[in-house]
Design a protein around this motif. Structure first.
Motif, PDB file in Angstrom:
ATOM      1  N   ARG A  29      28.184  65.341  49.045  1.00 24.76           N
ATOM      2  CA  ARG A  29      27.865  64.377  47.239  1.00 24.76           C
ATOM      3  C   ARG A  29      28.321  65.303  46.512  1.00 24.76           C
ATOM      4  O   ARG A  29      28.818  65.228  45.437  1.00 24.76           O
ATOM      5  CB  ARG A  29      26.828  63.822  47.619  1.00 24.76           C
ATOM      6  CG  ARG A  29      26.123  62.419  48.237  1.00 24.76           C
ATOM      7  CD  ARG A  29      24.440  62.163  48.571  1.00 24.76           C
ATOM      8  NE  ARG A  29      23.935  62.807  48.066  1.00 24.76           N
ATOM      9  CZ  ARG A  29      22.614  62.961  47.906  1.00 24.76           C
ATOM     10  NH1 ARG A  29      22.026  62.069  47.020  1.00 24.76           N
ATOM     11  NH2 ARG A  29      21.371  63.656  48.565  1.00 24.76           N
ATOM     12  N   ASP A  30      28.123  66.675  46.786  1.00 24.15           N
ATOM     13  CA  ASP A  30      28.174  67.655  45.865  1.00 24.15           C
ATOM     14  C   ASP A  30      29.078  69.052  46.173  1.00 24.15           C
ATOM     15  O   ASP A  30      29.317  70.116  46.423  1.00 24.15           O
ATOM     16  CB  ASP A  30      26.659  68.703  45.699  1.00 24.15           C
ATOM     17  CG  ASP A  30      25.495  68.495  45.404  1.00 24.15           C
ATOM     18  OD1 ASP A  30      26.072  68.006  45.004  1.00 24.15           O
ATOM     19  OD2 ASP A  30      23.921  68.159  45.531  1.00 24.15           O
ATOM     20  N   TYR A  31      30.175  68.392  47.523  1.00 24.73           N
ATOM     21  CA  TYR A  31      31.628  69.105  47.859  1.00 24.73           C
ATOM     22  C   TYR A  31      32.019  69.589  46.791  1.00 24.73           C
ATOM     23  O   TYR A  31      32.489  68.138  45.928  1.00 24.73           O
ATOM     24  CB  TYR A  31      31.891  68.685  48.950  1.00 24.73           C
ATOM     25  CG  TYR A  31      31.650  69.379  50.431  1.00 24.73           C
ATOM     26  CD1 TYR A  31      32.130  70.017  51.629  1.00 24.73           C
ATOM     27  CD2 TYR A  31      30.465  68.357  50.443  1.00 24.73           C
ATOM     28  CE1 TYR A  31      31.912  70.129  52.161  1.00 24.73           C
ATOM     29  CE2 TYR A  31      29.379  69.458  51.452  1.00 24.73           C
ATOM     30  CZ  TYR A  31      30.666  69.763  52.468  1.00 24.73           C
ATOM     31  OH  TYR A  31      29.853  70.545  53.895  1.00 24.73           O
ATOM     32  N   SER A  32      33.754  70.128  46.537  1.00 21.50           N
ATOM     33  CA  SER A  32      34.606  70.659  45.871  1.00 21.50           C
ATOM     34  C   SER A  32      34.652  68.923  45.376  1.00 21.50           C
ATOM     35  O   SER A  32      35.678  68.830  46.236  1.00 21.50           O
ATOM     36  CB  SER A  32      34.979  71.015  45.703  1.00 21.50           C
ATOM     37  OG  SER A  32      36.889  70.911  44.819  1.00 21.50           O
ATOM     38  N   ALA A 203      23.688  70.707  52.720  1.00 22.14           N
ATOM     39  CA  ALA A 203      23.191  70.477  51.460  1.00 22.14           C
ATOM     40  C   ALA A 203      22.309  69.907  51.943  1.00 22.14           C
ATOM     41  O   ALA A 203      20.990  69.793  50.586  1.00 22.14           O
ATOM     42  CB  ALA A 203      24.928  69.173  51.814  1.00 22.14           C
ATOM     43  N   PHE A 223      33.005  74.206  47.964  1.00 17.64           N
ATOM     44  CA  PHE A 223      31.228  73.169  47.742  1.00 17.64           C
ATOM     45  C   PHE A 223      31.615  73.593  45.941  1.00 17.64           C
ATOM     46  O   PHE A 223      32.051  74.613  45.330  1.00 17.64           O
ATOM     47  CB  PHE A 223      29.731  74.217  47.784  1.00 17.64           C
ATOM     48  CG  PHE A 223      29.728  73.772  49.299  1.00 17.64           C
ATOM     49  CD1 PHE A 223      30.607  73.279  49.975  1.00 17.64           C
ATOM     50  CD2 PHE A 223      28.703  74.886  49.901  1.00 17.64           C
ATOM     51  CE1 PHE A 223      30.324  73.154  51.602  1.00 17.64           C
ATOM     52  CE2 PHE A 223      28.187  75.104  51.493  1.00 17.64           C
ATOM     53  CZ  PHE A 223      29.144  73.889  52.017  1.00 17.64           C
ATOM     54  N   ASN A 224      30.516  72.168  45.611  1.00 23.03           N
ATOM     55  CA  ASN A 224      30.719  72.813  43.927  1.00 23.03           C
ATOM     56  C   ASN A 224      29.984  73.720  43.883  1.00 23.03           C
ATOM     57  O   ASN A 224      28.800  74.464  44.682  1.00 23.03           O
ATOM     58  CB  ASN A 224      30.068  71.563  42.780  1.00 23.03           C
ATOM     59  CG  ASN A 224      28.684  71.106  43.480  1.00 23.03           C
ATOM     60  OD1 ASN A 224      28.111  71.449  43.819  1.00 23.03           O
ATOM     61  ND2 ASN A 224      28.589  69.621  43.106  1.00 23.03           N
ATOM     62  N   GLU A 226      26.737  73.653  42.437  1.00 27.16           N
ATOM     63  CA  GLU A 226      24.991  73.801  42.847  1.00 27.16           C
ATOM     64  C   GLU A 226      24.815  73.756  43.906  1.00 27.16           C
ATOM     65  O   GLU A 226      23.968  74.242  44.887  1.00 27.16           O
ATOM     66  CB  GLU A 226      24.209  71.998  42.442  1.00 27.16           C
ATOM     67  CG  GLU A 226      24.290  71.746  40.699  1.00 27.16           C
ATOM     68  CD  GLU A 226      25.603  72.461  40.132  1.00 27.16           C
ATOM     69  OE1 GLU A 226      25.737  72.075  38.776  1.00 27.16           O
ATOM     70  OE2 GLU A 226      27.131  71.610  40.257  1.00 27.16           O
ATOM     71  N   LEU A 227      25.815  73.301  44.972  1.00 20.42           N
ATOM     72  CA  LEU A 227      25.288  73.375  46.370  1.00 20.42           C
ATOM     73  C   LEU A 227      25.842  75.055  46.832  1.00 20.42           C
ATOM     74  O   LEU A 227      25.166  75.661  48.168  1.00 20.42           O
ATOM     75  CB  LEU A 227      26.537  72.206  46.642  1.00 20.42           C
ATOM     76  CG  LEU A 227      26.007  72.225  48.709  1.00 20.42           C
ATOM     77  CD1 LEU A 227      25.161  72.363  48.864  1.00 20.42           C
ATOM     78  CD2 LEU A 227      27.656  71.538  49.210  1.00 20.42           C
TER      79      LEU A 227
END
Length: 276
Positions: A29-32, A203, A223-224, A226-227
């Motif tokens: 969910r928090d991958y780029s 994650a 990752f984004n 946050e991650l």
């Protein structure tokens, strides 16, 4: 005016990722977003699905598809002694610090099919640290872990691996560590006898050991923010005081929430040292 088909596709993609997390506990969910979409489009075409919704229906009702789908979503492009300057810096600058410890633990996070692990195992053997070192090789992709534990690579890749090894300051011939047969190079089992292979996701999983060096190279870029911060926080909590963190050539701690917890040890080679 917004393109309604683009909106629909974005919703479908989000629902697919949420469904994978809720049913199988793989958290993307928090991958780029851009990287995730690109990889899911490739998966959608591979599985001959017209939409992300169709792909979701298939993977929800056929768990046998999951390993192959996860393969599309995880990064499995690597090479032994990739970016030789990094390994030379570890050999010449980090190893002298590590020699001061009676025992060592090394975490290769996102180990993929094992090239980074074997690079470090060979380096530590050449530097006389192998017998006091335990390696932890982790990845979210269980199929990649299986390949890493097997230690078998196409023979056509070995010339690049060999050149990288020499540039990294290798003290032996890479051919000392593998046997060639049937178009493949099989690396010596002894290189992994002090390695624990385990599935672990940055994650959602927690710290599992206190380590002296973390290598997580060319993973955070997918990752984004946050991650990325969560992963670096795990590394910080895992490292002993003045332990080392190695990142990929396009990665940095400059904008991380944990930047203040690390000092730049080698800016050029993306090596950081945890502050006391």
């Amino acid at each position: 005016m917004k393109n309604l088909s683009d909106d629909t596709e974005a919703i479908e993609l989000d629902l697919l990722v949420q469904a994978i997390f809720r049913k199988y506990h793989y958290d993307f969910r928090d991958y780029s977003a851009a990287s995730l979409k690109r990889r899911l489009i490739q998966a959608r075409e591979h599985f001959q699905c017209r939409t992300f919704s169709a792909l979701q229906e298939r993977v929800m009702h056929d768990a046998n598809l999951l390993p192959e789908l996860v393969g599309f979503l995880t990064i499995q492009v690597s090479e032994m002694f990739r970016d030789p300057g990094f390994f030379r810096a570890v050999r010449e600058q980090v190893v002298p610090h590590l020699r001061t410890y009676p025992s060592l633990k090394i975490w290769v996070a996102g180990c993929s099919s094992g090239e980074e692990l074997y690079s470090l195992a060979i380096l530590f053997r050449e530097e006389g640290l192998e017998e006091r070192t335990m390696f932890y090789a982790t990845d979210i992709n269980t199929e990649a872990l299986r390949k890493a534990e097997a230690g078998v690579y196409d023979l056509e890749r070995i010339s690049l691996f060999t050149a990288n090894h020499q540039k990294s300051g290798g003290k032996s011939s890479l051919s000392d560590y593998y046997t060639a047969a049937y178009g493949a190079a099989v690396f010596d089992k002894s290189l992994r006898r002090r390695t624990v292979f385990s599935d672990h996701t940055l994650a959602s999983d927690a710290v599992f050991a206190e380590v002296h060096l973390v290598c997580c190279r060319n993973v955070l870029i997918y990752f984004n923010r946050e991650l990325q911060d969560r992963a670096v926080g795990l590394f910080k909590d895992s490292l002993v005081r003045r332990g080392f963190l190695g990142l990929g050539s396009k990665e940095s701690l400059h904008f991380s929430a944990h930047a203040g917890d690390f000092a730049e040890f080698s800016r050029e080679q993306r090596l950081y040292q945890k502050r006391q």
